[in-house]
Write a protein that holds these residues in place. Structure first.
Motif, PDB file in Angstrom:
ATOM      1  N   ASN A   1       0.835  -1.210   0.000  1.00 26.80           N
ATOM      2  CA  ASN A   1       0.000   0.000   0.000  1.00 26.80           C
ATOM      3  C   ASN A   1       0.865   1.254   0.000  1.00 26.80           C
ATOM      4  OD1 ASN A   1      -2.350  -1.520   0.032  1.00 26.80           O
ATOM      5  ND2 ASN A   1      -2.554  -1.467   2.262  1.00 26.80           N
ATOM      6  N   TYR A   2       1.909   1.223   0.804  1.00 25.45           N
ATOM      7  CA  TYR A   2       2.832   2.379   0.882  1.00 25.45           C
ATOM      8  C   TYR A   2       3.541   2.577  -0.459  1.00 25.45           C
ATOM      9  CZ  TYR A   2       6.581   5.370   2.685  1.00 25.45           C
ATOM     10  OH  TYR A   2       7.458   6.414   2.896  1.00 25.45           O
ATOM     11  N   MET A   3       3.954   1.481  -1.070  1.00 26.86           N
ATOM     12  CA  MET A   3       4.651   1.569  -2.353  1.00 26.86           C
ATOM     13  C   MET A   3       3.732   2.113  -3.443  1.00 26.86           C
ATOM     14  SD  MET A   3       6.520  -2.100  -1.786  1.00 26.86           S
ATOM     15  CE  MET A   3       7.083  -2.423  -3.439  1.00 26.86           C
ATOM     16  N   GLU A   4       2.463   1.686  -3.436  1.00 24.91           N
ATOM     17  CA  GLU A   4       1.505   2.168  -4.437  1.00 24.91           C
ATOM     18  C   GLU A   4       1.369   3.684  -4.378  1.00 24.91           C
ATOM     19  OE1 GLU A   4      -0.185   0.673  -6.770  1.00 24.91           O
ATOM     20  OE2 GLU A   4       0.134  -1.452  -6.335  1.00 24.91           O
ATOM     21  N   GLN A   5       1.485   4.233  -3.171  1.00 26.63           N
ATOM     22  CA  GLN A   5       1.332   5.676  -2.998  1.00 26.63           C
ATOM     23  C   GLN A   5       2.603   6.452  -3.326  1.00 26.63           C
ATOM     24  OE1 GLN A   5       0.141   6.045   1.106  1.00 26.63           O
ATOM     25  NE2 GLN A   5      -1.565   4.626   0.855  1.00 26.63           N
ATOM     26  N   ASN A   6       3.730   5.747  -3.524  1.00 24.77           N
ATOM     27  CA  ASN A   6       5.008   6.443  -3.665  1.00 24.77           C
ATOM     28  C   ASN A   6       5.822   6.037  -4.892  1.00 24.77           C
ATOM     29  OD1 ASN A   6       5.485   8.116  -1.010  1.00 24.77           O
ATOM     30  ND2 ASN A   6       4.565   6.177  -0.361  1.00 24.77           N
ATOM     31  N   TYR A   7       5.174   5.439  -5.911  1.00 21.78           N
ATOM     32  CA  TYR A   7       5.913   5.050  -7.116  1.00 21.78           C
ATOM     33  C   TYR A   7       6.503   6.244  -7.847  1.00 21.78           C
ATOM     34  CZ  TYR A   7       4.219   0.263  -6.868  1.00 21.78           C
ATOM     35  OH  TYR A   7       3.968  -1.018  -6.474  1.00 21.78           O
ATOM     36  N   THR A   8       5.897   7.409  -7.653  1.00 26.48           N
ATOM     37  CA  THR A   8       6.351   8.582  -8.412  1.00 26.48           C
ATOM     38  C   THR A   8       7.609   9.216  -7.824  1.00 26.48           C
ATOM     39  OG1 THR A   8       4.822   9.946  -7.129  1.00 26.48           O
ATOM     40  CG2 THR A   8       4.054   9.117  -9.247  1.00 26.48           C
ATOM     41  N   ARG A   9       8.189   8.597  -6.809  1.00 21.36           N
ATOM     42  CA  ARG A   9       9.487   9.054  -6.313  1.00 21.36           C
ATOM     43  C   ARG A   9      10.355   7.836  -6.019  1.00 21.36           C
ATOM     44  NH1 ARG A   9      10.162   8.735  -0.908  1.00 21.36           N
ATOM     45  NH2 ARG A   9       8.348   8.279   0.388  1.00 21.36           N
TER      46      ARG A   9
ATOM     47  N   PHE B   1      12.961  -7.983   5.789  1.00 19.31           N
ATOM     48  CA  PHE B   1      11.779  -7.592   5.018  1.00 19.31           C
ATOM     49  C   PHE B   1      11.894  -8.055   3.573  1.00 19.31           C
ATOM     50  CE2 PHE B   1      10.021  -4.439   2.034  1.00 19.31           C
ATOM     51  CZ  PHE B   1       8.665  -4.675   2.260  1.00 19.31           C
ATOM     52  N   SER B   2      13.092  -7.954   3.002  1.00 20.52           N
ATOM     53  CA  SER B   2      13.315  -8.371   1.620  1.00 20.52           C
ATOM     54  C   SER B   2      12.971  -9.848   1.433  1.00 20.52           C
ATOM     55  CB  SER B   2      14.770  -8.113   1.221  1.00 20.52           C
ATOM     56  OG  SER B   2      15.031  -8.575  -0.078  1.00 20.52           O
ATOM     57  N   VAL B   3      13.387 -10.671   2.398  1.00 23.66           N
ATOM     58  CA  VAL B   3      13.098 -12.110   2.328  1.00 23.66           C
ATOM     59  C   VAL B   3      11.597 -12.355   2.451  1.00 23.66           C
ATOM     60  CG1 VAL B   3      13.425 -14.331   3.475  1.00 23.66           C
ATOM     61  CG2 VAL B   3      15.353 -12.770   3.228  1.00 23.66           C
ATOM     62  N   LEU B   4      10.948 -11.703   3.428  1.00 19.87           N
ATOM     63  CA  LEU B   4       9.507 -11.881   3.621  1.00 19.87           C
ATOM     64  C   LEU B   4       8.720 -11.431   2.393  1.00 19.87           C
ATOM     65  CD1 LEU B   4       8.811 -10.736   7.293  1.00 19.87           C
ATOM     66  CD2 LEU B   4       9.156 -13.035   6.421  1.00 19.87           C
ATOM     67  N   PHE B   5       9.125 -10.312   1.815  1.00 20.91           N
ATOM     68  CA  PHE B   5       8.425  -9.768   0.653  1.00 20.91           C
ATOM     69  C   PHE B   5       8.449 -10.762  -0.507  1.00 20.91           C
ATOM     70  CE2 PHE B   5       7.848  -7.303  -3.176  1.00 20.91           C
ATOM     71  CZ  PHE B   5       6.885  -6.366  -2.826  1.00 20.91           C
TER      72      PHE B   5
ATOM     73  N   GLU C   1       8.873 -13.998  -0.332  1.00 23.91           N
ATOM     74  CA  GLU C   1       8.068 -15.169   0.016  1.00 23.91           C
ATOM     75  C   GLU C   1       6.583 -14.899  -0.242  1.00 23.91           C
ATOM     76  OE1 GLU C   1       8.825 -16.125   4.063  1.00 23.91           O
ATOM     77  OE2 GLU C   1      10.788 -17.014   3.691  1.00 23.91           O
ATOM     78  N   GLU C   2       6.125 -13.710   0.124  1.00 25.83           N
ATOM     79  CA  GLU C   2       4.703 -13.371   0.030  1.00 25.83           C
ATOM     80  C   GLU C   2       4.274 -13.053  -1.396  1.00 25.83           C
ATOM     81  OE1 GLU C   2       0.822 -12.447   1.618  1.00 25.83           O
ATOM     82  OE2 GLU C   2       2.537 -13.513   2.444  1.00 25.83           O
ATOM     83  N   VAL C   3       5.094 -12.276  -2.124  1.00 26.62           N
ATOM     84  CA  VAL C   3       4.705 -11.759  -3.439  1.00 26.62           C
ATOM     85  C   VAL C   3       5.145 -12.679  -4.579  1.00 26.62           C
ATOM     86  CG1 VAL C   3       4.908  -9.769  -4.995  1.00 26.62           C
ATOM     87  CG2 VAL C   3       4.761  -9.405  -2.534  1.00 26.62           C
ATOM     88  N   GLY C   4       6.240 -13.422  -4.367  1.00 23.93           N
ATOM     89  CA  GLY C   4       6.725 -14.312  -5.406  1.00 23.93           C
ATOM     90  C   GLY C   4       7.803 -13.713  -6.278  1.00 23.93           C
ATOM     91  N   GLU C   5       8.171 -12.480  -6.025  1.00 23.70           N
ATOM     92  CA  GLU C   5       9.282 -11.838  -6.723  1.00 23.70           C
ATOM     93  C   GLU C   5       9.938 -10.854  -5.768  1.00 23.70           C
ATOM     94  OE1 GLU C   5       8.091  -9.519 -10.140  1.00 23.70           O
ATOM     95  OE2 GLU C   5       6.293  -8.804  -9.145  1.00 23.70           O
ATOM     96  N   SER C   6      11.180 -10.492  -6.060  1.00 22.11           N
ATOM     97  CA  SER C   6      11.925  -9.629  -5.144  1.00 22.11           C
ATOM     98  C   SER C   6      11.371  -8.211  -5.152  1.00 22.11           C
ATOM     99  CB  SER C   6      13.405  -9.590  -5.546  1.00 22.11           C
ATOM    100  OG  SER C   6      13.559  -8.887  -6.771  1.00 22.11           O
ATOM    101  N   TYR C   7      11.736  -7.465  -4.126  1.00 21.92           N
ATOM    102  CA  TYR C   7      11.287  -6.079  -4.008  1.00 21.92           C
ATOM    103  C   TYR C   7      11.661  -5.276  -5.249  1.00 21.92           C
ATOM    104  CZ  TYR C   7      11.215  -1.220  -2.502  1.00 21.92           C
ATOM    105  OH  TYR C   7      10.979   0.141  -2.445  1.00 21.92           O
ATOM    106  N   ILE C   8      12.931  -5.361  -5.681  1.00 21.56           N
ATOM    107  CA  ILE C   8      13.380  -4.532  -6.796  1.00 21.56           C
ATOM    108  C   ILE C   8      12.681  -4.917  -8.093  1.00 21.56           C
ATOM    109  CG2 ILE C   8      15.384  -5.970  -7.360  1.00 21.56           C
ATOM    110  CD1 ILE C   8      15.212  -2.124  -7.522  1.00 21.56           C
ATOM    111  N   LYS C   9      12.445  -6.218  -8.311  1.00 25.24           N
ATOM    112  CA  LYS C   9      11.743  -6.643  -9.527  1.00 25.24           C
ATOM    113  C   LYS C   9      10.286  -6.184  -9.496  1.00 25.24           C
ATOM    114  CE  LYS C   9      14.567 -10.621 -10.856  1.00 25.24           C
ATOM    115  NZ  LYS C   9      14.622 -12.091 -11.016  1.00 25.24           N
ATOM    116  N   TYR C  10       9.669  -6.248  -8.322  1.00 23.90           N
ATOM    117  CA  TYR C  10       8.283  -5.813  -8.174  1.00 23.90           C
ATOM    118  C   TYR C  10       8.167  -4.318  -8.461  1.00 23.90           C
ATOM    119  CZ  TYR C  10       3.782  -4.887  -5.867  1.00 23.90           C
ATOM    120  OH  TYR C  10       2.505  -4.489  -5.581  1.00 23.90           O
ATOM    121  N   VAL C  11       9.034  -3.518  -7.837  1.00 26.73           N
ATOM    122  CA  VAL C  11       8.995  -2.070  -8.029  1.00 26.73           C
ATOM    123  C   VAL C  11       9.300  -1.713  -9.484  1.00 26.73           C
ATOM    124  CG1 VAL C  11      10.116   0.117  -7.436  1.00 26.73           C
ATOM    125  CG2 VAL C  11       9.558  -1.517  -5.645  1.00 26.73           C
ATOM    126  N   THR C  12      10.303  -2.364 -10.050  1.00 25.53           N
ATOM    127  CA  THR C  12      10.678  -2.082 -11.439  1.00 25.53           C
ATOM    128  C   THR C  12       9.530  -2.399 -12.385  1.00 25.53           C
ATOM    129  OG1 THR C  12      13.011  -2.537 -10.971  1.00 25.53           O
ATOM    130  CG2 THR C  12      12.329  -2.618 -13.268  1.00 25.53           C
TER     131      THR C  12
END
Length: 501
Positions: free
Chosen positions: A401-409, A427-431, A433-444
């Motif tokens: 939710n926080y990331m959705e609000q802050n993609y523009t920066r 957090f990186s490991v948990l993310f 596990e939950e999402v199925g892809e790493s934080y950086i790949k998800y954000v990218t």
């Protein structure tokens, strides 16, 4: 062998040079001829010869136009031109274009052979110079690599020698960062803001980055993306302003790499992000630390592997029974303490009056101590899983939710982890596990899909770069091309062509 071509619109010249010159005696293969400029250019582009013999006057495209195109596409090509009497102006233009030699018509076998020997001498001298440059470069690189290893192992005492070898540019350096991995697959592109010195030390693969500017979020983001794409673990030490502190960054990089293995994390793990994950209880050995770190990160498979190593060590060392008991019980109580920290009052499956030291001697007397010890640690880590699952889902939902609000920066992993009150590496490991892809790949992925939508609406590339959180157009363009296979500008052009705009 060198490859050569001959271009002339007179058949007799082409036939004569094909049959009367012993090309192979000069170490040359004549791979083709052409009687007009357009065919000549096509032949050049197919075979890329090192030597070109060409007339100035030809139909389709004259020799000067042809040489201009060739020198633009392959400036290392050596061209010898044929010129007729009273064509001095053409010859002068050819010389200005960088031809190696010119011959006046009519062409004879001796003049051609003399020109070939002259150009072969030139090639020989160029090769000698290049070989010398290569030797000097290799020698300097080897000296720099040795001096850098000394900097990592000796520290300040090796700094002066390192600066002498690196050169005057060392005065412009503002920091040093050491990266450690176990693979050669990580390649960092050169940049004006830093220089990368690759090293090998045993099984370790080290990349020492010396910076002329402090590392930017783009630097870390690109490094994270490239290490994940290479599917390897990379440990990063902190960036230090003083070269003599490279040794500290090196030790931190190794520790971060070990932690990445315990976490089961691919990509880059930064030492400063590990926080309490690597806080070692007093007197804990590296073997015991591996078990505790795996427990903290919820890496059950990694923990069981570390337990097997711990047991193998005890058996190999043939420890006294009392010493073995002390080591095992110490580890069990530490693990229990970590489980309570992680799960609080949600720890299940463990009796309130759990006292492993009472059971220990009973199991030892029955010869079942190894199986019992493994089962106790398995029970402890299992007791934290339910609480971990709940925590993971809640925390990752808040994070998304926080990331959705802050993609523009440029919202970093560290910032998002802080928002949900977690250690960044954990957090990186948990993310993942939950999402199925790493934080950086998800954000990218989210940013690139947003960028594609904005580009399709006709926004300028620079404006889109800012709106999806990239500080520089260059970094945005590099990431966009890796994601889509084309630059943002090319993507816009493709959309325009598809829509008929």
């Amino acid at each position: 062998m060198l490859k050569a071509v001959v271009f002339d619109d007179e058949y007799i010249v082409l036939q004569g040079l094909r049959e009367l010159i012993d090309w192979s005696s000069f170490g040359i293969e004549l791979i083709g001829t052409a009687d007009n400029g357009l065919s000549a250019l096509e032949l050049f582009r197919v075979h890329r010869p090192q030597l070109i013999f060409t007339d100035i006057r030809m139909p389709g495209m004259d020799g000067l136009q042809l040489i201009e195109v060739i020198m633009r596409e392959a400036p290392e090509t050596l061209c010898i031109v044929f010129s007729g009497f009273n064509e001095f102006e053409y010859v002068k233009q050819a010389i200005n274009l960088g031809v190696a030699d010119y011959l006046e018509k009519p062409i004879t076998v001796p003049t051609i052979e003399k020109a070939i020997r002259k150009v072969m001498d030139k090639i020989s001298r160029q090769r000698e110079v290049q070989e010398l440059k290569t030797k000097v470069s290799n020698s300097h690189r080897e000296l720099l690599e040795k001096a850098t290893l000394d900097l990592l192992f000796i520290g300040g005492e090796a700094e002066e020698k390192w600066r002498q070898i690196y050169g005057a540019a060392s005065e412009n350096l503002v920091g040093v960062t050491v990266l450690a991995t176990e693979s050669d697959r990580l390649q960092i592109s050169e940049h004006t803001d830093y220089t990368v010195i690759p090293l090998r030390h045993g099984q370790e693969r080290l990349l020492v980055c010396v910076h002329t500017q402090q590392p930017t979020p783009e630097f870390w983001g690109q490094l994270l993306l490239e290490s994940e794409q290479a599917d390897i673990s990379v440990g990063s030490g902190r960036t230090y302003a003083e070269l003599r502190e490279a040794a500290l960054s090196y030790k931190e990089a190794l520790r971060a790499l070990r932690s990445a293995h315990f976490l089961g994390e691919k990509g880059i793990v930064r030492f400063e992000d590990l926080g309490e994950l690597i806080t070692r209880p007093e007197g804990l050995s590296e073997r015991e630390e591996g078990i505790i770190l795996s427990l903290r990160s919820g890496n059950k498979a990694g923990m069981l592997d570390q337990i097997d190593r711990f047991i193998a060590w005890i058996q190999k060392e043939k420890l006294d029974a009392e010493v073995a008991e002390h080591e095992m019980l110490k580890l069990l109580y530490l693990a229990l303490e970590e489980a309570k920290k992680a799960a609080g009052d949600k720890v299940g499956h463990i009796p309130e009056a759990y006292r492993p030291h009472v059971e220990f001697r009973e199991m030892a007397a029955g010869g079942k101590i190894t199986e019992w010890f493994r089962s106790q640690l398995d029970m402890i880590v299992g007791s934290t899983m339910e609480a971990r699952e709940h925590s993971r889902h809640v925390s990752v939902t808040r994070a998304r939710n926080y990331m959705e609000q802050n993609y523009t920066r440029d919202v970093t992993l560290q910032e998002v982890a802080a928002h949900v009150g977690m250690n960044p590496s954990y957090f990186s490991v948990l993310f993942k596990e939950e999402v199925g892809e790493s934080y950086i790949k998800y954000v990218t992925r989210k940013r690139m899909e947003l960028a594609k939508m904005l580009l399709s609406r006709g926004l300028k590339v620079n404006d889109v770069s800012e709106k999806v959180g990239y500080h520089t157009y260059r970094h945005f363009s590099e990431v966009f091309k890796k994601y889509t296979g084309c630059t943002p500008g090319q993507y816009k052009d493709q959309l325009s062509n598809t829509l008929g705009i």
